[in-house]
Write a protein that holds these residues in place. Structure first.
Motif, short mmCIF file in Angstrom:
data_model
loop_
_atom_site.label_atom_id
_atom_site.label_comp_id
_atom_site.label_asym_id
_atom_site.label_seq_id
_atom_site.Cartn_x
_atom_site.Cartn_y
_atom_site.Cartn_z
N CYS A 16 0.82 -1.21 0.00
CA CYS A 16 0.00 0.00 0.00
C CYS A 16 0.86 1.26 0.00
O CYS A 16 1.91 1.31 0.64
CB CYS A 16 -0.89 0.02 1.24
SG CYS A 16 -2.30 -1.08 1.12
N LEU A 17 0.35 2.28 -0.68
CA LEU A 17 0.95 3.60 -0.65
C LEU A 17 0.67 4.21 0.72
O LEU A 17 -0.47 4.15 1.21
CB LEU A 17 0.35 4.47 -1.75
CG LEU A 17 1.00 5.81 -2.00
CD1 LEU A 17 2.38 5.62 -2.63
CD2 LEU A 17 0.13 6.65 -2.92
N GLU A 18 1.68 4.77 1.35
CA GLU A 18 1.51 5.37 2.67
C GLU A 18 2.48 6.51 2.87
O GLU A 18 3.40 6.70 2.08
CB GLU A 18 1.74 4.33 3.76
CG GLU A 18 3.20 3.88 3.86
CD GLU A 18 3.54 3.21 5.18
OE1 GLU A 18 2.64 2.72 5.87
OE2 GLU A 18 4.73 3.19 5.51
N ILE A 19 2.26 7.26 3.95
CA ILE A 19 3.23 8.27 4.35
C ILE A 19 4.14 7.62 5.39
O ILE A 19 3.69 7.05 6.39
CB ILE A 19 2.54 9.52 4.90
CG1 ILE A 19 1.73 10.17 3.78
CG2 ILE A 19 3.58 10.49 5.47
CD1 ILE A 19 1.06 11.45 4.16
N TYR A 20 5.43 7.68 5.10
CA TYR A 20 6.46 7.03 5.92
C TYR A 20 6.32 7.40 7.39
O TYR A 20 6.26 8.58 7.74
CB TYR A 20 7.83 7.45 5.36
CG TYR A 20 9.02 6.85 6.03
CD1 TYR A 20 9.31 5.50 5.87
CD2 TYR A 20 9.87 7.63 6.80
CE1 TYR A 20 10.43 4.94 6.46
CE2 TYR A 20 10.99 7.07 7.40
CZ TYR A 20 11.26 5.72 7.23
OH TYR A 20 12.37 5.17 7.83
N HIS A 21 6.26 6.41 8.23
CA HIS A 21 6.17 6.57 9.69
C HIS A 21 5.01 7.46 10.13
O HIS A 21 5.10 8.14 11.16
CB HIS A 21 7.48 7.09 10.27
CG HIS A 21 8.56 6.07 10.32
ND1 HIS A 21 8.72 5.22 11.37
CD2 HIS A 21 9.52 5.75 9.43
CE1 HIS A 21 9.75 4.42 11.13
NE2 HIS A 21 10.25 4.71 9.95
N SER A 22 3.95 7.52 9.33
CA SER A 22 2.75 8.30 9.65
C SER A 22 3.04 9.78 9.90
O SER A 22 2.34 10.46 10.66
CB SER A 22 2.01 7.71 10.87
OG SER A 22 1.62 6.39 10.61
N GLU A 23 4.07 10.30 9.25
CA GLU A 23 4.42 11.72 9.39
C GLU A 23 3.23 12.59 9.03
O GLU A 23 2.42 12.24 8.17
CB GLU A 23 5.58 12.07 8.45
CG GLU A 23 6.93 11.74 8.98
CD GLU A 23 7.38 12.68 10.09
OE1 GLU A 23 7.01 13.87 10.08
OE2 GLU A 23 8.09 12.20 10.98
N THR A 24 3.15 13.74 9.64
CA THR A 24 2.07 14.68 9.34
C THR A 24 2.59 16.04 8.89
O THR A 24 1.79 16.95 8.64
CB THR A 24 1.15 14.86 10.58
OG1 THR A 24 1.94 15.33 11.67
CG2 THR A 24 0.45 13.56 10.95
N SER A 25 3.90 16.19 8.75
CA SER A 25 4.48 17.47 8.36
C SER A 25 4.63 17.56 6.84
O SER A 25 4.55 16.55 6.13
CB SER A 25 5.85 17.65 9.01
OG SER A 25 6.72 16.61 8.62
N ASN A 26 4.84 18.78 6.35
CA ASN A 26 5.10 18.98 4.92
C ASN A 26 6.39 18.26 4.53
O ASN A 26 7.30 18.09 5.34
CB ASN A 26 5.23 20.47 4.60
CG ASN A 26 3.88 21.13 4.48
OD1 ASN A 26 2.87 20.50 4.17
ND2 ASN A 26 3.85 22.42 4.73
N ASP A 27 6.45 17.87 3.26
CA ASP A 27 7.58 17.16 2.68
C ASP A 27 7.74 15.75 3.24
O ASP A 27 8.80 15.14 3.11
CB ASP A 27 8.90 17.93 2.83
CG ASP A 27 8.88 19.27 2.12
OD1 ASP A 27 8.27 19.36 1.03
OD2 ASP A 27 9.47 20.23 2.64
N ALA A 28 6.70 15.20 3.86
CA ALA A 28 6.76 13.84 4.37
C ALA A 28 6.91 12.87 3.19
O ALA A 28 6.24 13.01 2.17
CB ALA A 28 5.51 13.51 5.16
N ARG A 29 7.80 11.92 3.35
CA ARG A 29 8.09 10.94 2.30
C ARG A 29 6.90 9.99 2.12
O ARG A 29 6.30 9.55 3.08
CB ARG A 29 9.34 10.15 2.67
CG ARG A 29 9.82 9.23 1.57
CD ARG A 29 11.12 8.59 1.96
NE ARG A 29 10.84 7.31 2.60
CZ ARG A 29 11.72 6.63 3.29
NH1 ARG A 29 12.93 7.09 3.48
NH2 ARG A 29 11.39 5.46 3.83
N VAL A 30 6.61 9.67 0.89
CA VAL A 30 5.58 8.69 0.56
C VAL A 30 6.29 7.43 0.09
O VAL A 30 7.24 7.50 -0.70
CB VAL A 30 4.63 9.25 -0.53
CG1 VAL A 30 3.65 8.20 -1.00
CG2 VAL A 30 3.91 10.49 -0.02
N ASP A 31 5.87 6.28 0.60
CA ASP A 31 6.50 5.02 0.21
C ASP A 31 5.45 3.92 0.14
O ASP A 31 4.26 4.18 0.28
CB ASP A 31 7.64 4.65 1.18
CG ASP A 31 7.17 4.32 2.59
OD1 ASP A 31 5.96 4.44 2.88
OD2 ASP A 31 8.01 3.95 3.41
#
Length: 105
Positions: A16-31
């Motif tokens: 699944c597409l997700e935001i790495y480590h459930s980050e909530t800030s701008n520029d959060a990595r998607v993996d």
């Protein structure tokens, strides 16, 4: 206009597409990550004013899927950033309406 909320699953890896480590800030990595049905793996689809395009918004962070720094080169990375209406946050599905593999059912 709101379209739907769902997971986005890669056809090759079945992850699944997700935001790495459930980050909530701008520029959060998607993996991609094994589907575990957490909020960081769910995305909302909103049809933009340009009807063939969608904003894809992460349920956990409320941030839009985009290409980092609006890069246009091959290999540019995706990230999540505050939704701002720019073209780097607009996505056009290859078919209409977008086909999303529903892994929740």
């Amino acid at each position: 206009a709101y379209y739907r909320t769902d997971e986005i699953t890669n056809g090759n890896s079945q992850k699944c597409l997700e935001i790495y480590h459930s980050e909530t800030s701008n520029d959060a990595r998607v993996d991609q990550y094994s589907c575990d049905h957490t909020k960081t793996q769910y995305w909302e689809f909103f049809q933009s004013t340009e009807k063939q395009f969608y904003n894809i918004v992460n349920v956990n962070s409320g941030r839009c899927l985009e290409i980092y720094h609006s890069e246009k080169s091959n290999g540019a990375l995706a990230d999540a950033y505050s939704c701002n209406g720019t073209q780097t946050q607009l996505w056009e599905p290859n078919d209409e309406p977008p086909r999303i593999i529903d892994t929740a059912s």
